[in-house]
Scaffold this motif. Structure first.
Motif, PDB file in Angstrom:
ATOM      1  N   LEU A  34     -53.566  18.558 -46.563  1.00 54.55           N
ATOM      2  CA  LEU A  34     -52.448  17.666 -46.245  1.00 54.55           C
ATOM      3  C   LEU A  34     -51.406  17.681 -47.355  1.00 54.55           C
ATOM      4  O   LEU A  34     -50.195  17.720 -47.092  1.00 54.55           O
ATOM      5  CB  LEU A  34     -52.971  16.245 -46.043  1.00 54.55           C
ATOM      6  N   LYS A  35     -51.875  17.655 -48.589  1.00 48.04           N
ATOM      7  CA  LYS A  35     -50.971  17.687 -49.734  1.00 48.04           C
ATOM      8  C   LYS A  35     -50.107  18.937 -49.714  1.00 48.04           C
ATOM      9  O   LYS A  35     -48.885  18.864 -49.956  1.00 48.04           O
ATOM     10  CB  LYS A  35     -51.779  17.628 -51.026  1.00 48.04           C
ATOM     11  N   ALA A  36     -50.722  20.084 -49.427  1.00 49.20           N
ATOM     12  CA  ALA A  36     -49.969  21.341 -49.420  1.00 49.20           C
ATOM     13  C   ALA A  36     -48.861  21.306 -48.372  1.00 49.20           C
ATOM     14  O   ALA A  36     -47.744  21.770 -48.617  1.00 49.20           O
ATOM     15  CB  ALA A  36     -50.915  22.510 -49.160  1.00 49.20           C
ATOM     16  N   ARG A  37     -49.162  20.748 -47.205  1.00 52.30           N
ATOM     17  CA  ARG A  37     -48.152  20.686 -46.142  1.00 52.30           C
ATOM     18  C   ARG A  37     -47.017  19.741 -46.515  1.00 52.30           C
ATOM     19  O   ARG A  37     -45.831  20.043 -46.280  1.00 52.30           O
ATOM     20  CB  ARG A  37     -48.810  20.236 -44.831  1.00 52.30           C
ATOM     21  N   VAL A  38     -47.381  18.587 -47.087  1.00 50.29           N
ATOM     22  CA  VAL A  38     -46.353  17.625 -47.472  1.00 50.29           C
ATOM     23  C   VAL A  38     -45.491  18.188 -48.595  1.00 50.29           C
ATOM     24  O   VAL A  38     -44.259  18.068 -48.577  1.00 50.29           O
ATOM     25  CB  VAL A  38     -46.997  16.286 -47.884  1.00 50.29           C
ATOM     26  N   GLN A  39     -46.123  18.820 -49.574  1.00 45.42           N
ATOM     27  CA  GLN A  39     -45.359  19.398 -50.685  1.00 45.42           C
ATOM     28  C   GLN A  39     -44.403  20.470 -50.190  1.00 45.42           C
ATOM     29  O   GLN A  39     -43.245  20.539 -50.625  1.00 45.42           O
ATOM     30  CB  GLN A  39     -46.309  19.982 -51.722  1.00 45.42           C
ATOM     31  N   GLN A  40     -44.873  21.293 -49.273  1.00 48.36           N
ATOM     32  CA  GLN A  40     -44.010  22.350 -48.735  1.00 48.36           C
ATOM     33  C   GLN A  40     -42.847  21.748 -47.960  1.00 48.36           C
ATOM     34  O   GLN A  40     -41.711  22.216 -48.065  1.00 48.36           O
ATOM     35  CB  GLN A  40     -44.823  23.282 -47.837  1.00 48.36           C
ATOM     36  N   ALA A  41     -43.120  20.701 -47.198  1.00 51.34           N
ATOM     37  CA  ALA A  41     -42.070  20.078 -46.380  1.00 51.34           C
ATOM     38  C   ALA A  41     -41.035  19.351 -47.234  1.00 51.34           C
ATOM     39  O   ALA A  41     -39.837  19.408 -46.951  1.00 51.34           O
ATOM     40  CB  ALA A  41     -42.694  19.105 -45.381  1.00 51.34           C
ATOM     41  N   LEU A  42     -41.487  18.677 -48.289  1.00 49.89           N
ATOM     42  CA  LEU A  42     -40.570  17.881 -49.106  1.00 49.89           C
ATOM     43  C   LEU A  42     -39.968  18.666 -50.263  1.00 49.89           C
ATOM     44  O   LEU A  42     -38.917  18.280 -50.783  1.00 49.89           O
ATOM     45  CB  LEU A  42     -41.298  16.649 -49.646  1.00 49.89           C
ATOM     46  N   GLY A  43     -40.635  19.727 -50.680  1.00 51.47           N
ATOM     47  CA  GLY A  43     -40.117  20.504 -51.795  1.00 51.47           C
ATOM     48  C   GLY A  43     -39.990  19.665 -53.048  1.00 51.47           C
ATOM     49  O   GLY A  43     -40.862  18.855 -53.375  1.00 51.47           O
ATOM     50  N   ALA A  44     -38.869  19.800 -53.731  1.00 52.66           N
ATOM     51  CA  ALA A  44     -38.656  19.104 -54.997  1.00 52.66           C
ATOM     52  C   ALA A  44     -38.545  17.594 -54.831  1.00 52.66           C
ATOM     53  O   ALA A  44     -38.653  16.850 -55.816  1.00 52.66           O
ATOM     54  CB  ALA A  44     -37.401  19.642 -55.678  1.00 52.66           C
ATOM     55  N   ALA A  45     -38.358  17.115 -53.603  1.00 56.27           N
ATOM     56  CA  ALA A  45     -38.264  15.665 -53.369  1.00 56.27           C
ATOM     57  C   ALA A  45     -39.582  14.959 -53.662  1.00 56.27           C
ATOM     58  O   ALA A  45     -39.597  13.770 -53.998  1.00 56.27           O
ATOM     59  CB  ALA A  45     -37.821  15.380 -51.937  1.00 56.27           C
ATOM     60  N   ALA A  46     -40.704  15.676 -53.508  1.00 60.06           N
ATOM     61  CA  ALA A  46     -42.016  15.108 -53.827  1.00 60.06           C
ATOM     62  C   ALA A  46     -42.317  15.379 -55.293  1.00 60.06           C
ATOM     63  O   ALA A  46     -42.686  16.486 -55.676  1.00 60.06           O
ATOM     64  CB  ALA A  46     -43.089  15.722 -52.933  1.00 60.06           C
ATOM     65  N   LEU A  47     -42.149  14.372 -56.129  1.00 58.34           N
ATOM     66  CA  LEU A  47     -42.349  14.539 -57.565  1.00 58.34           C
ATOM     67  C   LEU A  47     -43.831  14.628 -57.912  1.00 58.34           C
ATOM     68  O   LEU A  47     -44.210  15.298 -58.871  1.00 58.34           O
ATOM     69  CB  LEU A  47     -41.716  13.371 -58.320  1.00 58.34           C
ATOM     70  N   HIS A  48     -44.646  13.946 -57.143  1.00 57.63           N
ATOM     71  CA  HIS A  48     -46.088  13.935 -57.407  1.00 57.63           C
ATOM     72  C   HIS A  48     -46.809  13.467 -56.146  1.00 57.63           C
ATOM     73  O   HIS A  48     -46.296  12.602 -55.427  1.00 57.63           O
ATOM     74  CB  HIS A  48     -46.405  12.998 -58.571  1.00 57.63           C
ATOM     75  N   ILE A  49     -47.982  14.027 -55.881  1.00 48.78           N
ATOM     76  CA  ILE A  49     -48.785  13.637 -54.722  1.00 48.78           C
ATOM     77  C   ILE A  49     -50.212  13.412 -55.202  1.00 48.78           C
ATOM     78  O   ILE A  49     -50.799  14.272 -55.856  1.00 48.78           O
ATOM     79  CB  ILE A  49     -48.760  14.709 -53.620  1.00 48.78           C
ATOM     80  N   GLU A  50     -50.774  12.258 -54.877  1.00 52.68           N
ATOM     81  CA  GLU A  50     -52.089  11.878 -55.398  1.00 52.68           C
ATOM     82  C   GLU A  50     -52.992  11.385 -54.270  1.00 52.68           C
ATOM     83  O   GLU A  50     -52.544  10.668 -53.363  1.00 52.68           O
ATOM     84  CB  GLU A  50     -51.911  10.761 -56.426  1.00 52.68           C
ATOM     85  N   HIS A  51     -54.259  11.776 -54.311  1.00 49.68           N
ATOM     86  CA  HIS A  51     -55.279  11.259 -53.401  1.00 49.68           C
ATOM     87  C   HIS A  51     -55.796   9.958 -53.993  1.00 49.68           C
ATOM     88  O   HIS A  51     -56.341   9.935 -55.093  1.00 49.68           O
ATOM     89  CB  HIS A  51     -56.410  12.280 -53.269  1.00 49.68           C
ATOM     90  N   VAL A  52     -55.616   8.859 -53.267  1.00 46.29           N
ATOM     91  CA  VAL A  52     -56.038   7.546 -53.747  1.00 46.29           C
ATOM     92  C   VAL A  52     -56.904   6.882 -52.681  1.00 46.29           C
ATOM     93  O   VAL A  52     -57.184   7.453 -51.633  1.00 46.29           O
ATOM     94  CB  VAL A  52     -54.819   6.669 -54.106  1.00 46.29           C
TER      95      VAL A  52
END
Length: 208
Positions: free
Chosen positions: A58-76
């Motif tokens: 899921l993180k990989a898909r979100v990072q690819q979709a948002l690009g530089a807009a996603a500064l950090h993604i964390e599993h919480v």
């Protein structure tokens, strides 16, 4: 109590008060973007080793979709803690430069199937998206948001401290009995969650 402080990094921009005192949301604010959620049975499952695998996908898909807009993604949340029973819902914190700038992330997340469900300007400018398959709650926060920092502190504490992990697991099963919405479920857990946070804060030297 021995604590690996490398797991409990707190940004220098945040004070102790920022961390230990959670902001109160505006009681007159209506956070539901699409109306009050449909009630659904709360179901707790044994820890599933696929949860972190799904998160990475899921993180990989979100990072690819948002690009530089996603500064950090964390599993919480509980699915990020090995051996901890949980609702089968992946919680993901996504840090963006400005949560108010919804044009920077909402269309891209909607294209992936996420639905904007919650908008809380009075509470750290929090936004929450829901994905149905697999079930995901994706939370948007700004840089160095105290709530996002607390999520990581709590996750890492439970990973390191089996006695509190077991205590939290027990209240989860108890809280899930007879409730049909997350609000009531969380309210029934609140005293135990607060006690674990207090224990963590004392161990970290944030409170006496």
């Amino acid at each position: 109590m021995s604590v690996d402080r490398n797991l409990y990094y707190i940004p220098a921009s945040l004070s102790v008060d920022d961390i230990i005192h959670q902001a109160e949301s505006d009681p007159d604010e209506v956070p539901w973007v699409r109306g009050v959620p449909v009630r659904e049975q709360i179901h707790i499952e044994d820890y599933n080793p696929q949860w972190p695998v799904w998160f990475e996908q899921l993180k990989a898909r979100v990072q690819q979709a948002l690009g530089a807009a996603a500064l950090h993604i964390e599993h919480v949340g509980s699915t990020a803690v090995e051996q901890l029973p949980a609702k089968p819902v992946i919680d993901m914190d996504v840090i963006v430069a400005d949560p108010v700038d919804e044009a920077a992330y909402v269309p891209a997340l909607e294209a992936l199937g996420y639905r904007l469900e919650v908008r809380e300007p009075s509470w750290y400018q929090h936004r929450m998206f829901r994905l149905e398959q697999p079930r995901v709650n994706l939370h948007i926060f700004g840089p160095e948001c105290p709530e996002a920092v607390r999520h990581i502190l709590f996750r890492n504490w439970l990973r390191q401290h089996p006695e509190d992990r077991e205590r939290y697991a027990a209240i989860k099963y108890e809280a899930a009995r007879g409730v049909d919405n997350a609000g009531d479920y969380n309210a029934k857990k609140n005293a135990v969650v607060k006690a674990i946070y207090d224990r963590m804060y004392r161990a970290l030297g944030l409170v006496n």
